[in-house]
Design a protein around this motif. Structure first.
Motif, PDB file in Angstrom:
ATOM      1  N   VAL A  40       0.839  -1.201   0.000  1.00  0.00           N
ATOM      2  CA  VAL A  40       0.000   0.000   0.000  1.00  0.00           C
ATOM      3  C   VAL A  40       0.876   1.254   0.000  1.00  0.00           C
ATOM      4  CG1 VAL A  40      -1.746   1.302   1.285  1.00  0.00           C
ATOM      5  CG2 VAL A  40      -1.922  -1.194   1.120  1.00  0.00           C
ATOM      6  N   HIS A  41       1.928   1.223   0.805  1.00  0.00           N
ATOM      7  CA  HIS A  41       2.848   2.359   0.876  1.00  0.00           C
ATOM      8  C   HIS A  41       3.470   2.621  -0.499  1.00  0.00           C
ATOM      9  CE1 HIS A  41       6.611   4.522   1.959  1.00  0.00           C
ATOM     10  NE2 HIS A  41       5.847   5.068   2.892  1.00  0.00           N
ATOM     11  N   GLY A  42       3.934   1.557  -1.159  1.00  0.00           N
ATOM     12  CA  GLY A  42       4.531   1.694  -2.489  1.00  0.00           C
ATOM     13  C   GLY A  42       3.511   2.157  -3.521  1.00  0.00           C
ATOM     14  N   PHE A  43       2.299   1.638  -3.406  1.00  0.00           N
ATOM     15  CA  PHE A  43       1.207   2.028  -4.310  1.00  0.00           C
ATOM     16  C   PHE A  43       0.969   3.545  -4.234  1.00  0.00           C
ATOM     17  CE2 PHE A  43      -3.188   3.103  -5.097  1.00  0.00           C
ATOM     18  CZ  PHE A  43      -3.584   2.317  -6.171  1.00  0.00           C
ATOM     19  N   VAL A  44       0.919   4.059  -3.005  1.00  0.00           N
ATOM     20  CA  VAL A  44       0.670   5.499  -2.805  1.00  0.00           C
ATOM     21  C   VAL A  44       1.788   6.329  -3.448  1.00  0.00           C
ATOM     22  CG1 VAL A  44       0.586   7.341  -1.061  1.00  0.00           C
ATOM     23  CG2 VAL A  44      -0.735   5.233  -0.724  1.00  0.00           C
ATOM     24  N   PHE A  93      -5.197  -5.992   0.040  1.00  0.00           N
ATOM     25  CA  PHE A  93      -6.154  -5.805  -1.068  1.00  0.00           C
ATOM     26  C   PHE A  93      -7.298  -4.864  -0.665  1.00  0.00           C
ATOM     27  CE2 PHE A  93      -4.924 -10.240  -2.782  1.00  0.00           C
ATOM     28  CZ  PHE A  93      -3.959  -9.702  -3.616  1.00  0.00           C
ATOM     29  N   ASP A  94      -7.847  -5.074   0.524  1.00  0.00           N
ATOM     30  CA  ASP A  94      -8.933  -4.192   0.987  1.00  0.00           C
ATOM     31  C   ASP A  94      -8.375  -2.852   1.474  1.00  0.00           C
ATOM     32  OD1 ASP A  94     -10.946  -5.971   0.393  1.00  0.00           O
ATOM     33  OD2 ASP A  94     -10.912  -6.909   2.376  1.00  0.00           O
ATOM     34  N   LEU A  95      -7.224  -2.941   2.116  1.00  0.00           N
ATOM     35  CA  LEU A  95      -6.611  -1.743   2.687  1.00  0.00           C
ATOM     36  C   LEU A  95      -6.294  -0.707   1.596  1.00  0.00           C
ATOM     37  CD1 LEU A  95      -5.591  -0.540   5.339  1.00  0.00           C
ATOM     38  CD2 LEU A  95      -3.362  -1.589   4.891  1.00  0.00           C
ATOM     39  N   VAL A  96      -5.799  -1.169   0.472  1.00  0.00           N
ATOM     40  CA  VAL A  96      -5.421  -0.220  -0.588  1.00  0.00           C
ATOM     41  C   VAL A  96      -6.656   0.512  -1.122  1.00  0.00           C
ATOM     42  CG1 VAL A  96      -5.524  -1.800  -2.583  1.00  0.00           C
ATOM     43  CG2 VAL A  96      -3.922   0.116  -2.606  1.00  0.00           C
ATOM     44  N   LYS A  97      -7.791  -0.182  -1.143  1.00  0.00           N
ATOM     45  CA  LYS A  97      -9.016   0.473  -1.641  1.00  0.00           C
ATOM     46  C   LYS A  97      -9.484   1.553  -0.656  1.00  0.00           C
ATOM     47  CE  LYS A  97     -10.360  -3.455  -4.405  1.00  0.00           C
ATOM     48  NZ  LYS A  97     -10.959  -4.759  -4.333  1.00  0.00           N
ATOM     49  N   GLU A  98      -9.272   1.286   0.638  1.00  0.00           N
ATOM     50  CA  GLU A  98      -9.597   2.323   1.647  1.00  0.00           C
ATOM     51  C   GLU A  98      -8.728   3.566   1.417  1.00  0.00           C
ATOM     52  OE1 GLU A  98      -9.068   1.034   5.690  1.00  0.00           O
ATOM     53  OE2 GLU A  98     -10.170  -0.841   5.341  1.00  0.00           O
ATOM     54  N   VAL A  99      -7.450   3.318   1.103  1.00  0.00           N
ATOM     55  CA  VAL A  99      -6.529   4.444   0.896  1.00  0.00           C
ATOM     56  C   VAL A  99      -6.902   5.210  -0.379  1.00  0.00           C
ATOM     57  CG1 VAL A  99      -4.133   5.066   0.431  1.00  0.00           C
ATOM     58  CG2 VAL A  99      -4.649   3.414   2.220  1.00  0.00           C
ATOM     59  N   GLY A 104     -10.199  10.369  -2.341  1.00  0.00           N
ATOM     60  CA  GLY A 104     -11.391  10.832  -3.046  1.00  0.00           C
ATOM     61  C   GLY A 104     -11.463  10.246  -4.453  1.00  0.00           C
ATOM     62  N   VAL A 105     -10.727   9.165  -4.688  1.00  0.00           N
ATOM     63  CA  VAL A 105     -10.681   8.533  -6.011  1.00  0.00           C
ATOM     64  C   VAL A 105     -11.618   7.323  -6.016  1.00  0.00           C
ATOM     65  CG1 VAL A 105      -9.195   7.172  -7.578  1.00  0.00           C
ATOM     66  CG2 VAL A 105      -8.341   9.303  -6.570  1.00  0.00           C
ATOM     67  N   PRO A 106     -12.502   7.203  -7.033  1.00  0.00           N
ATOM     68  CA  PRO A 106     -13.409   6.045  -7.082  1.00  0.00           C
ATOM     69  C   PRO A 106     -12.656   4.744  -7.371  1.00  0.00           C
ATOM     70  CG  PRO A 106     -14.127   7.794  -8.596  1.00  0.00           C
ATOM     71  CD  PRO A 106     -12.764   8.164  -8.122  1.00  0.00           C
ATOM     72  N   ASN A 107     -13.068   3.672  -6.674  1.00  0.00           N
ATOM     73  CA  ASN A 107     -12.605   2.313  -6.967  1.00  0.00           C
ATOM     74  C   ASN A 107     -13.643   1.660  -7.868  1.00  0.00           C
ATOM     75  OD1 ASN A 107     -10.199   1.821  -5.193  1.00  0.00           O
ATOM     76  ND2 ASN A 107     -11.644   2.364  -3.574  1.00  0.00           N
ATOM     77  N   VAL A 108     -13.219   1.156  -9.033  1.00  0.00           N
ATOM     78  CA  VAL A 108     -14.165   0.551  -9.975  1.00  0.00           C
ATOM     79  C   VAL A 108     -13.739  -0.884 -10.272  1.00  0.00           C
ATOM     80  CG1 VAL A 108     -15.061   0.648 -12.350  1.00  0.00           C
ATOM     81  CG2 VAL A 108     -14.747   2.763 -11.054  1.00  0.00           C
ATOM     82  N   GLY A 109     -14.690  -1.806 -10.236  1.00  0.00           N
ATOM     83  CA  GLY A 109     -14.418  -3.202 -10.597  1.00  0.00           C
ATOM     84  C   GLY A 109     -15.744  -3.896 -10.798  1.00  0.00           C
ATOM     85  N   LYS A 275      -5.498   9.310   7.355  1.00  0.00           N
ATOM     86  CA  LYS A 275      -5.345   7.914   6.923  1.00  0.00           C
ATOM     87  C   LYS A 275      -3.874   7.502   6.960  1.00  0.00           C
ATOM     88  CE  LYS A 275      -7.219   4.122   5.600  1.00  0.00           C
ATOM     89  NZ  LYS A 275      -8.120   3.441   6.542  1.00  0.00           N
ATOM     90  N   PHE A 276      -3.005   8.395   6.488  1.00  0.00           N
ATOM     91  CA  PHE A 276      -1.569   8.083   6.492  1.00  0.00           C
ATOM     92  C   PHE A 276      -1.055   7.919   7.936  1.00  0.00           C
ATOM     93  CE2 PHE A 276      -0.524  10.272   2.144  1.00  0.00           C
ATOM     94  CZ  PHE A 276      -1.178   9.241   1.495  1.00  0.00           C
TER      95      PHE A 276
END
Length: 289
Positions: A40-44, A93-99, A104-109, A275-276
């Protein structure tokens, strides 16, 4: 009105890349409660870098929703060679979607489809006279969605290292049109997605055939003109050739929507910092302080 610029993020591609880039040494970043957060940290960091570089006005993040899709129904072995994700990655997997949501970015799937299909559909939906779309991924399959107003940004090794493909760049580097990316995979298959294409036909032969005949239909219409050896291979794998071309095709008509107004890039920095701090991302929290 100034042109809009939508960044469509291939969430899994970034998350997996971040996990492996930060775990190869054996050390996994965790919160003091023991929750793994390295991916998650790397993703951000990847997301923030891409936003800084491409300056989007709108951002959407697309996700795979499980391993069974219409492709696994068509071909059971599709992606059947993939190992289970590492234990430390699963809670992220769930944590990254919370971040992502904190930005304020939509998660779409969409269940039954891959993130690629959601990206292809939204890219086509958003791209118009006022809107440029940039697709952020590590996956070369997505080169097939390149168009006049859709660019594909492939993340390369190293920080802030991107290859940006438009129609001219794709043709110059690969000698292919977006449509021919699909035709190539139909002929050669894809080892990472575990489908075979035409047994005995490699990329070199496939590229030569596509340069000469344009696409698979053109090749089949001219089978009498190709060498006996290649003709024999294609005739022996006709059903598989059609199936693999279909498996390789990103669907751009899946029932997902994300209104452009709902994905404006305008993070609430108080919410993000909270959140951070909760995840003990001290450096990132300070950056937006």
């Amino acid at each position: 009105m100034t042109d809009r610029k939508v960044l469509l993020v291939d969430g899994m591609a970034l998350l997996f890349r971040a996990y492996y880039a930060s775990s190869y040494s054996g050390y996994i970043k965790r919160t003091s409660a023991g929750l793994p957060t390295n991916a998650v940290h790397g993703f951000v960091k990847y997301l923030m870098d891409a936003v800084k570089r491409f300056r989007p006005t709108h951002v959407v993040c697309c996700w795979d929703m499980g391993s069974t899709t219409f492709r696994t129904e068509q071909y059971e072995a599709y992606k059947g060679n993939r190992e289970a994700p590492p234990e430390d990655l699963i809670p992220q997997f769930d944590l990254v979607k919370e971040v992502v949501d904190s930005f304020g970015v939509p998660n779409v799937g969409l269940h039954g489809y891959e993130a690629d299909d959601c990206i292809g559909t939204l890219a086509q939906h958003y791209a118009d006279d006022q809107t440029h779309v940039f697709v952020l991924t590590g996956d070369h399959d997505l080169l097939q969605v390149v168009s006049e107003r859709v660019h594909v940004v492939i993340m390369k090794k190293g920080a802030s290292n991107y290859a940006v493909y438009d129609l001219a760049g794709l043709l110059e580097e690969r000698g292919l049109t977006p449509r021919q990316i699909i035709e190539l995979k139909g002929l050669t298959g894809d080892t990472s997605d575990n489908y075979p294409g035409v047994k005995g036909i490699g990329e070199k032969t496939a590229l030569k055939l596509l340069a000469e005949y344009g696409d698979i239909d053109g090749i089949l219409a001219n089978l009498a003109a190709v060498s006996a050896s290649i003709r024999g291979k294609i005739e022996a794998s006709l059903d598989m050739l059609h199936l693999c071309r279909d498996l390789a095709t990103i669907r751009c008509d899946v029932p997902v929507s994300c209104p452009i107004d709902s994905c404006l890039w305008a993070p609430d920095f108080h919410r993000l910092r909270a959140k951070f701090e909760e995840l003990e991302f001290k450096g990132l929290a300070q950056q937006i302080g």
